[in-house]
Design a protein around this motif. Sequence first.
Motif, mmCIF file in Angstrom:
data_model
loop_
_atom_site.group_PDB
_atom_site.id
_atom_site.type_symbol
_atom_site.label_atom_id
_atom_site.label_comp_id
_atom_site.label_asym_id
_atom_site.label_seq_id
_atom_site.Cartn_x
_atom_site.Cartn_y
_atom_site.Cartn_z
ATOM 1 N N SER A 68 9.850 -3.901 -6.853
ATOM 2 C CA SER A 68 9.504 -5.078 -7.287
ATOM 3 C C SER A 68 10.381 -6.103 -6.600
ATOM 4 C CB SER A 68 9.594 -5.141 -8.994
ATOM 5 O OG SER A 68 10.693 -4.828 -9.333
ATOM 6 N N CYS A 69 10.158 -7.584 -6.856
ATOM 7 C CA CYS A 69 10.950 -8.486 -6.067
ATOM 8 C C CYS A 69 11.555 -8.960 -7.320
ATOM 9 C CB CYS A 69 10.178 -9.337 -5.503
ATOM 10 S SG CYS A 69 8.842 -10.231 -6.238
ATOM 11 N N ASP A 70 12.382 -10.157 -6.865
ATOM 12 C CA ASP A 70 13.259 -10.844 -8.340
ATOM 13 C C ASP A 70 12.792 -12.103 -8.716
ATOM 14 O OD1 ASP A 70 14.411 -12.301 -6.524
ATOM 15 O OD2 ASP A 70 16.414 -12.011 -7.073
ATOM 16 N N MET B 82 5.109 -4.407 -7.749
ATOM 17 C CA MET B 82 5.933 -3.719 -6.605
ATOM 18 C C MET B 82 5.263 -4.031 -5.461
ATOM 19 S SD MET B 82 7.184 -0.232 -8.297
ATOM 20 C CE MET B 82 5.953 0.274 -9.371
ATOM 21 N N HIS B 83 5.974 -4.592 -4.532
ATOM 22 C CA HIS B 83 5.538 -4.809 -3.141
ATOM 23 C C HIS B 83 5.445 -3.367 -2.359
ATOM 24 C CE1 HIS B 83 6.351 -9.186 -2.397
ATOM 25 N NE2 HIS B 83 6.969 -8.929 -3.619
ATOM 26 N N TRP B 84 4.303 -3.054 -1.832
ATOM 27 C CA TRP B 84 4.031 -1.776 -0.757
ATOM 28 C C TRP B 84 4.620 -1.709 0.389
ATOM 29 C CZ3 TRP B 84 2.410 3.008 -2.068
ATOM 30 C CH2 TRP B 84 2.062 3.583 -1.076
ATOM 31 N N PRO C 110 -0.674 -13.504 -1.327
ATOM 32 C CA PRO C 110 0.871 -13.587 -1.037
ATOM 33 C C PRO C 110 1.706 -13.602 -2.503
ATOM 34 C CG PRO C 110 -0.483 -15.007 0.476
ATOM 35 C CD PRO C 110 -1.222 -14.751 -0.532
ATOM 36 N N CYS C 111 2.859 -12.959 -2.524
ATOM 37 C CA CYS C 111 3.822 -13.297 -3.585
ATOM 38 C C CYS C 111 4.450 -14.398 -3.695
ATOM 39 C CB CYS C 111 4.470 -11.997 -3.586
ATOM 40 S SG CYS C 111 5.757 -11.830 -5.067
ATOM 41 N N PRO C 112 4.577 -14.898 -4.599
ATOM 42 C CA PRO C 112 5.420 -16.380 -4.742
ATOM 43 C C PRO C 112 6.689 -16.328 -4.256
ATOM 44 C CG PRO C 112 4.888 -15.822 -7.133
ATOM 45 C CD PRO C 112 3.859 -14.957 -5.906
ATOM 46 N N CYS C 113 7.278 -14.858 -4.206
ATOM 47 C CA CYS C 113 8.745 -14.512 -3.842
ATOM 48 C C CYS C 113 8.788 -14.962 -2.449
ATOM 49 C CB CYS C 113 9.123 -12.958 -4.427
ATOM 50 S SG CYS C 113 8.500 -11.870 -3.248
ATOM 51 N N GLY C 114 7.727 -14.808 -1.559
ATOM 52 C CA GLY C 114 7.814 -15.033 -0.106
ATOM 53 C C GLY C 114 7.760 -13.744 0.623
#
Length: 455
Positions: free
Chosen positions: A264-266, A273-275, A333-337
């Motif tokens: 996962s990201c923070d 979780m990002h694959w 796309p995830c907002p975490c970038g």
Amino acid sequence: MGHIEKKYWNMDMEPELNTPKMRQLQFKKLQEALIWQYENTPYNRKRFETAGVKPQDIRSFEDFAEALPAAGQDEIRGVIAEVGFDMNKIMTHIFGEKRMKDLYLLTTTSGTTGIPTPYPNFRGSLADAREIMSRAAWRMGLRPGDRIGLCFGLSMHAAGTPQILWFQDYPGITMVPIGAEAGTEKILQFMKLFNVNVFSGTPSLALHLIEKCPEILMHPIKDLGIRILMLGAEPGAGIPEVRKRLEDEYGAKVFDLGGGYGCSCDYPVYQGMHWLADDYAYYELIDPETKKPVPMEQGATGIMVGTSLHPEAAVWFDMRFTMMDIHQVFTEPCPCGFSGFRYKIIGRADDMLKVKGVPVYPAAIEGVIHSFPEQLTGAFRIVLDEPPPRVVPPLKIKIEHGENIREDGLPALEKHIQERMHKLLKVKPAITWLKPNTLEREVKKTLLLEKTYEK
Ligand SMILES: [Zn+2]
């Protein structure tokens, strides 16, 4: 120092995750992998023969999903029926002689659903894991000088002993294998003694240590100086309330790791979780009932099925193999970038309960229980009077109330919990109250079900 950190561990590969260009590379690798499987593993060759196809007949991902049914524990039981219960014969049949000659490390998964599943690590698998886990470690913010306290069961899990070998290529990391077997007291003492600042273990153990630390080390868990929790084997860290409690109590960042090759990201709100391993394994979802492919679209749910694109190194995500985990995917796309589609573990296909036709997973119940950290200890059991999945309502749950709750406060609390479960999970459970510390605490995987029909 004017030094700008690179965004990814692997600047060539990781920007390409979850892109059309990556899909082309995956298909090329898949074709080679299928030929390798056909030529080298008796088990997978037989799957081709049963389906009446050759690797060369598979010209698209759709052909692949159509031609070869996914395989899992049930199919492994079939192999046992065929070759007998001789672990060497079973593994040779499944993985092939070529890979078995390269077997370096043999652990097992915990076997909560029956026979322990061997988890063979070939030399090639460990090389692949070093790359994939370095990608994860960089994203989670591990840096030279960090010390990882390894608190998974050392012999009994994929994340146990193999993890000792994951970070060999990663500069400046020190592994401190403690093991869940050591027990709560030693785990806390060793982490303090060796200045461990990264905890690696199950969420239930991490929660349990919060309760025990003041008793054993005479100070709150925060004073250990742990800055990262790498959690896995249970879906706890993906439950917002669990993550918040752990972050507050430890003063650390909490990451989910596993259920495949991801972390996962923070981002403040959990995004799954990002694959991280498109170039190592091909990821698919299938419908739990029909077993047909589920398109990889934002929000889709299904049983996760994996295929290794580097079969000489494959462990279990070998060829359309499944551990029966139910995932939900997020392809936007995830907002975490950061790159990579995301997946959340919803539960296990074989843990699913159906209350009046509504699917309910024990992990989701756990999430609601942990959202009352002031009023509940977090320990509970789901009581099943009949074999799952069907549950005749109401769903029965035994819950421990916290030390600071008075008996006359229980009815209001009960109503509050029922309302939250009804809102989030569409079930209204019947609650039986227990005093704090009535239920046995499991250091390893928490068993959440009490099966009265087995007594
Ligand atoms: Zn993210």
